[in-house]
Scaffold this active site. Structure first.
Site, PDB file in Angstrom:
ATOM      1  CG  HIS A   1     -13.299   2.002   2.430  1.00  0.00           C
ATOM      2  ND1 HIS A   1     -14.119   2.917   3.051  1.00  0.00           N
ATOM      3  CD2 HIS A   1     -12.033   2.361   2.750  1.00  0.00           C
ATOM      4  CE1 HIS A   1     -13.387   3.787   3.721  1.00  0.00           C
ATOM      5  NE2 HIS A   1     -12.110   3.492   3.541  1.00  0.00           N
TER       6      HIS A   1
ATOM      7  NE  ARG B   1      -6.276   1.127  -0.334  1.00  0.00           N
ATOM      8  CZ  ARG B   1      -6.426   2.214   0.406  1.00  0.00           C
ATOM      9  NH1 ARG B   1      -5.396   2.743   1.031  1.00  0.00           N
ATOM     10  NH2 ARG B   1      -7.596   2.785   0.513  1.00  0.00           N
TER      11      ARG B   1
ATOM     12  CG  ASN C   1      -1.926   1.078   1.231  1.00  0.00           C
ATOM     13  OD1 ASN C   1      -1.875   1.972   0.381  1.00  0.00           O
ATOM     14  ND2 ASN C   1      -2.841   1.031   2.176  1.00  0.00           N
TER      15      ASN C   1
ATOM     16  CD  GLU D   1      -8.752  -2.219   3.315  1.00  0.00           C
ATOM     17  OE1 GLU D   1      -8.264  -2.009   4.446  1.00  0.00           O
ATOM     18  OE2 GLU D   1      -9.208  -1.308   2.605  1.00  0.00           O
TER      19      GLU D   1
ATOM     20  NE  ARG E   1     -11.644  11.819   2.991  1.00  0.00           N
ATOM     21  CZ  ARG E   1     -11.241  10.548   3.014  1.00  0.00           C
ATOM     22  NH1 ARG E   1     -12.102   9.585   3.307  1.00  0.00           N
ATOM     23  NH2 ARG E   1     -10.009  10.239   2.705  1.00  0.00           N
TER      24      ARG E   1
END
Ligand code: ADP
Length: 400
Positions: free
Chosen positions: A178, A89, A8, A384, A239
């Site tokens: 996601h 990723r 990642n 993940e 956010r």
């Protein structure tokens, strides 16, 4: 027993995890951090021991070099040719990728084209790809997209009601994010808790500092809360999530700030941080709520309300639900926020929650609903990197 690495790469960091497949055994994991600095940080955890070095790491290539050197130094591999594949990723795949794809120059060129949609991550993914390509030229490289799982959404779920000309010309649509996590959660949830359900309807809540919900029918994403970018959907750590779009124009008129400045406020200074004025971290918010801090109480309530509203929306979208999943940093660890969210939907959805179990079962994969609940509710630890490793193995076997 091929070894594969899940990677990642961010703008100043590379997270990595080495697996032996198909055993799904994690051999080591680590992080290269503060890339671009004289005091870069290299970490590797192997045999439950963490080793850390502070040294200049001026670019991603150096970070990859350090990872591979450490693998040899600790005899995790004797020869780099044992590493058969590297999975990256990638946050934004736009409309181009509905599944993981061989990362080659063609894929890199498309990701480069998508930089305006994801200026923060896309350049870092490309740096990661080139660095590994150079260091391990014979390994297979795969791009695993956060958006791919959501490409199954129908147009009525994915498109925004703006002039169609703009939609078409600039590919404006809900790409979500996601996806790798939601797919993992749906597959795990189905295998563990829904063996007898033929056409499972799952509401997956990945709630970390970034948060999104996904409605999943028969293993496919039919709706998700994040939008063109990860700014859309529920309220998050920093956010805002969904807003009345006129807020942009109004803030601009009131403050004289331009759209880019306001966009930064909505991405980095809103959410739990913005409303509480304290922190984007739910641990701090929970503490402040306990101490009676009114802004924290308000931030927590809006946070829970917005997630609860999406659960309600997806219950309708799926025509009911068989399983609601909580996952990621907050979903897995915060019994307080799971309870706040569930209290806001339990009456309408007729949920029967074991709130004692909810308190006791943080950090675990387990059901927190009672036997007689018509919809099961579970905490599932997301993984993940394991999803990436599975895709690498399938690609090596030719079964992806
Ligand atoms: P990211 O989106 O960065 O991957 P994570 O899924 O790791 O985020 O979630 C990080 C967030 O999880 C933290 O900001 C914090 O709000 C929350 N969190 C982590 N541990 C706990 C905990 N023990 N209790 C409450 N909240 C937690």
């Amino acid at each position: 027993m091929p070894k594969v690495i899940a990677v990642n790469a961010g703008s100043s960091s590379i997270k990595y995890k080495l697996f032996i497949m198909p055993e799904e055994k994690v051999v080591c994991s680590g992080l290269v951090d503060r890339i671009g600095h004289q005091d870069g940080i290299f970490k590797i955890t192997y045999n439950k021991e963490e080793h850390k070095e502070v040294l200049p790491i001026l670019e991603h290539g150096k970070g990859v070099e350090l990872i591979l050197e450490a693998l040899k130094k600790y005899h995790i591999v004797e020869d780099l040719s044992e590493i058969k594949a590297v999975g990256h990723r990638v946050v934004q795949g736009g409309k181009y990728f509905a599944k993981s794809t061989i990362f080659d120059e063609n894929t890199a060129a498309i990701i480069e084209k998508l930089i305006p949609l994801d200026p923060l991550h896309a350049p870092a993914h490309l740096l990661g790809y080139h660095a590994f390509k150079k260091a391990l030229p014979d390994a297979l490289e795969l791009a695993v997209f956060d958006t791919a799982f959501h490409q199954s959404m129908a147009e009525e779920d994915a498109l925004f009601p703006i002039p169609y000309e703009l939609t078409e010309k600039y590919d404006i649509r809900r790409y979500g994010a996601h996806g790798t996590s939601h797919q993992f959660l749906a597959e795990t949830g189905r295998a563990l808790f829904l063996q007898d359900v033929k056409h499972p309807r799952i509401i997956s809540c990945h709630i970390g500092s970034g948060a999104s919900l996904c409605a999943i029918k028969d293993g496919k994403s039919v709706a998700t809360s994040m939008g063109l970018t990860p700014l859309g959907g529920v309220m998050m750590g920093t956010r805002s999530g969904d807003l009345d779009p006129s807020i942009l124009d109004y803030i601009s008129t009131c403050t004289g700030k331009d759209v880019h400045e306001i966009y930064t406020i909505l991405n980095k200074k809103s959410g739990l941080l913005g409303v509480s004025g304290l922190s984007n971290d739910t641990r701090d918010i929970e503490e402040a709520i306990k101490n009676g801090n009114q802004q924290a109480i308000l931030a927590g309530a809006i946070f829970a309300r917005r997630i609860a509203d999406y659960i309600g929306q997806y219950f309708v979208r799926l025509g009911g639900a068989d399983l609601i999943i909580f996952s990621a940093g907050i979903g897995e660890n915060s019994d307080y926020f799971r309870e706040e969210i569930l209290k806001r939907v339990e009456e309408a959805l007729n949920l029967k929650i074991d709130y004692q179990k909810n308190k006791d079962l943080n950090h675990q994969t387990a059901l927190i609903s009672k036997e007689d609940s018509p919809i099961k509710v579970a905490i599932i630890k997301t993984d993940e990197e394991l999803m990436i490793a599975r895709d690498l193995e399938k690609t090596l076997n030719g079964t992806l």
